[in-house]
Design a protein around this motif. Sequence first.
Motif, PDB file in Angstrom:
ATOM      1  N   GLY A  55       0.812  -1.211   0.000  1.00 32.40           N
ATOM      2  CA  GLY A  55       0.000   0.000   0.000  1.00 32.40           C
ATOM      3  C   GLY A  55       0.841   1.254   0.000  1.00 32.40           C
ATOM      4  N   GLU A  56       0.133   2.377  -0.016  1.00 33.80           N
ATOM      5  CA  GLU A  56       0.790   3.670  -0.144  1.00 33.80           C
ATOM      6  C   GLU A  56       1.489   4.142   1.124  1.00 33.80           C
ATOM      7  OE1 GLU A  56      -1.632   6.680  -1.859  1.00 33.80           O
ATOM      8  OE2 GLU A  56      -1.717   5.644  -3.775  1.00 33.80           O
ATOM      9  N   ASN A  57       1.171   3.584   2.267  1.00 29.65           N
ATOM     10  CA  ASN A  57       1.811   3.964   3.526  1.00 29.65           C
ATOM     11  C   ASN A  57       2.513   2.759   4.139  1.00 29.65           C
ATOM     12  OD1 ASN A  57       0.904   6.703   3.464  1.00 29.65           O
ATOM     13  ND2 ASN A  57      -1.118   5.955   4.013  1.00 29.65           N
ATOM     14  N   ALA A  58       3.245   2.063   3.317  1.00 30.92           N
ATOM     15  CA  ALA A  58       3.881   0.814   3.725  1.00 30.92           C
ATOM     16  C   ALA A  58       5.248   1.049   4.353  1.00 30.92           C
ATOM     17  CB  ALA A  58       4.031  -0.104   2.519  1.00 30.92           C
ATOM     18  N   THR A  59       5.634   0.081   5.176  1.00 29.49           N
ATOM     19  CA  THR A  59       6.962   0.046   5.768  1.00 29.49           C
ATOM     20  C   THR A  59       7.589  -1.296   5.440  1.00 29.49           C
ATOM     21  OG1 THR A  59       6.306   1.487   7.605  1.00 29.49           O
ATOM     22  CG2 THR A  59       8.256   0.127   7.940  1.00 29.49           C
ATOM     23  N   CYS A  60       8.857  -1.262   5.101  1.00 29.04           N
ATOM     24  CA  CYS A  60       9.591  -2.490   4.820  1.00 29.04           C
ATOM     25  C   CYS A  60      10.787  -2.535   5.763  1.00 29.04           C
ATOM     26  CB  CYS A  60      10.048  -2.508   3.367  1.00 29.04           C
ATOM     27  SG  CYS A  60      10.674  -4.108   2.833  1.00 29.04           S
TER      28      CYS A  60
ATOM     29  N   ALA B 140      23.898  -3.104   7.766  1.00 26.90           N
ATOM     30  CA  ALA B 140      23.349  -2.679   9.053  1.00 26.90           C
ATOM     31  C   ALA B 140      22.608  -3.861   9.657  1.00 26.90           C
ATOM     32  CB  ALA B 140      22.398  -1.501   8.876  1.00 26.90           C
ATOM     33  N   GLU B 141      22.484  -3.880  10.955  1.00 25.56           N
ATOM     34  CA  GLU B 141      21.708  -4.944  11.588  1.00 25.56           C
ATOM     35  C   GLU B 141      20.242  -4.828  11.184  1.00 25.56           C
ATOM     36  OE1 GLU B 141      20.559  -8.257  13.423  1.00 25.56           O
ATOM     37  OE2 GLU B 141      22.603  -7.668  12.982  1.00 25.56           O
ATOM     38  N   LYS B 142      19.786  -3.560  10.991  1.00 22.58           N
ATOM     39  CA  LYS B 142      18.382  -3.335  10.654  1.00 22.58           C
ATOM     40  C   LYS B 142      18.268  -2.175   9.667  1.00 22.58           C
ATOM     41  CE  LYS B 142      13.951  -2.459  12.978  1.00 22.58           C
ATOM     42  NZ  LYS B 142      13.354  -2.212  14.297  1.00 22.58           N
ATOM     43  N   ALA B 143      17.439  -2.341   8.652  1.00 23.60           N
ATOM     44  CA  ALA B 143      17.141  -1.279   7.689  1.00 23.60           C
ATOM     45  C   ALA B 143      15.625  -1.172   7.567  1.00 23.60           C
ATOM     46  CB  ALA B 143      17.766  -1.591   6.334  1.00 23.60           C
ATOM     47  N   VAL B 144      15.106   0.045   7.738  1.00 21.75           N
ATOM     48  CA  VAL B 144      13.667   0.283   7.652  1.00 21.75           C
ATOM     49  C   VAL B 144      13.424   1.392   6.631  1.00 21.75           C
ATOM     50  CG1 VAL B 144      11.582   0.993   8.895  1.00 21.75           C
ATOM     51  CG2 VAL B 144      13.348  -0.325  10.086  1.00 21.75           C
ATOM     52  N   VAL B 145      12.558   1.123   5.651  1.00 23.28           N
ATOM     53  CA  VAL B 145      12.189   2.119   4.651  1.00 23.28           C
ATOM     54  C   VAL B 145      10.691   2.368   4.786  1.00 23.28           C
ATOM     55  CG1 VAL B 145      12.121   2.692   2.197  1.00 23.28           C
ATOM     56  CG2 VAL B 145      14.030   1.350   3.112  1.00 23.28           C
ATOM     57  N   VAL B 146      10.308   3.642   4.963  1.00 21.30           N
ATOM     58  CA  VAL B 146       8.916   4.024   5.184  1.00 21.30           C
ATOM     59  C   VAL B 146       8.415   4.827   3.996  1.00 21.30           C
ATOM     60  CG1 VAL B 146       7.354   5.326   6.696  1.00 21.30           C
ATOM     61  CG2 VAL B 146       9.307   4.107   7.673  1.00 21.30           C
ATOM     62  N   GLN B 147       7.203   4.491   3.515  1.00 21.60           N
ATOM     63  CA  GLN B 147       6.549   5.242   2.447  1.00 21.60           C
ATOM     64  C   GLN B 147       5.365   6.013   3.037  1.00 21.60           C
ATOM     65  OE1 GLN B 147       7.026   3.047  -1.725  1.00 21.60           O
ATOM     66  NE2 GLN B 147       5.304   2.359  -0.575  1.00 21.60           N
ATOM     67  N   ALA B 148       5.109   7.182   2.481  1.00 17.20           N
ATOM     68  CA  ALA B 148       3.925   7.964   2.833  1.00 17.20           C
ATOM     69  C   ALA B 148       3.307   8.435   1.524  1.00 17.20           C
ATOM     70  CB  ALA B 148       4.297   9.146   3.715  1.00 17.20           C
ATOM     71  N   ALA B 149       2.015   8.202   1.353  1.00 12.42           N
ATOM     72  CA  ALA B 149       1.290   8.563   0.134  1.00 12.42           C
ATOM     73  C   ALA B 149       1.974   8.004  -1.113  1.00 12.42           C
ATOM     74  CB  ALA B 149       1.129  10.081   0.044  1.00 12.42           C
ATOM     75  N   GLY B 150       2.521   6.797  -0.990  1.00 13.70           N
ATOM     76  CA  GLY B 150       3.127   6.122  -2.125  1.00 13.70           C
ATOM     77  C   GLY B 150       4.531   6.552  -2.473  1.00 13.70           C
ATOM     78  N   LYS B 151       5.116   7.446  -1.669  1.00  7.75           N
ATOM     79  CA  LYS B 151       6.471   7.931  -1.936  1.00  7.75           C
ATOM     80  C   LYS B 151       7.363   7.607  -0.741  1.00  7.75           C
ATOM     81  CE  LYS B 151       4.991  11.817  -4.758  1.00  7.75           C
ATOM     82  NZ  LYS B 151       5.047  13.257  -4.937  1.00  7.75           N
ATOM     83  N   PRO B 152       8.635   7.277  -1.005  1.00  8.32           N
ATOM     84  CA  PRO B 152       9.543   7.041   0.111  1.00  8.32           C
ATOM     85  C   PRO B 152       9.675   8.310   0.944  1.00  8.32           C
ATOM     86  CG  PRO B 152      10.680   6.788  -2.009  1.00  8.32           C
ATOM     87  CD  PRO B 152       9.273   7.153  -2.295  1.00  8.32           C
ATOM     88  N   SER B 153       9.542   8.197   2.262  1.00  7.68           N
ATOM     89  CA  SER B 153       9.631   9.384   3.113  1.00  7.68           C
ATOM     90  C   SER B 153      10.780   9.319   4.108  1.00  7.68           C
ATOM     91  CB  SER B 153       8.322   9.600   3.867  1.00  7.68           C
ATOM     92  OG  SER B 153       8.063   8.525   4.752  1.00  7.68           O
ATOM     93  N   ARG B 154      11.189   8.104   4.483  1.00 10.28           N
ATOM     94  CA  ARG B 154      12.242   8.001   5.493  1.00 10.28           C
ATOM     95  C   ARG B 154      12.921   6.644   5.387  1.00 10.28           C
ATOM     96  NH1 ARG B 154      10.373   7.640  11.498  1.00 10.28           N
ATOM     97  NH2 ARG B 154       8.771   6.788  10.220  1.00 10.28           N
ATOM     98  N   ALA B 155      14.226   6.641   5.631  1.00  9.25           N
ATOM     99  CA  ALA B 155      14.976   5.389   5.718  1.00  9.25           C
ATOM    100  C   ALA B 155      15.821   5.439   6.980  1.00  9.25           C
ATOM    101  CB  ALA B 155      15.868   5.197   4.496  1.00  9.25           C
TER     102      ALA B 155
END
Length: 171
Positions: A46-51, A68-83
Amino acid sequence: MSRTTEFAAGALALALLAASGGAGARTSDRNQPMDIEAARSDCGLGENATCTFTGNATITQGTLRIVAEKAVVVQAAGKPSRAQFSGGVTLQQEMDDGDKIDARSANVEYDMRNEVIVFTGNVTITQNRGSLSGERVVYNLKTGQLESGGNGGGRVKMRILPKQGGAQGSP
């Protein structure tokens, strides 16, 4: 989600390169496939997904390698917003001029909306021409502004070596 992760990793690499004052990242890396490996991945749809990638998350693309031990990529409104990268982050990449960059920190957070990257916890960025270390390094991609600082009584340390093969003694 691989496009989101590719964008985050590429932007992180560019910020590290700019922060260290070196030449540009290997141009051909952007045209290479990106491979992501981890012990586990948990990705939403979806458009607000986190991986989230955990367990020795490794991202490679050409000469770029981020671990890295952990990598998190967050999307908001279908666009990447934070890693966010945590658990001891290392980045290595070769530059177009043949120089190599080696960066390490406890954590890295990239705010894609504001184009700001924050490295925290025992940050060290090294190239052949010098190094930068401290507890916190903030790089603004829009303005090119680099801010670094120690923690508590800590200090920022920077070493710039002469272009013509000067001595590498202590600062």
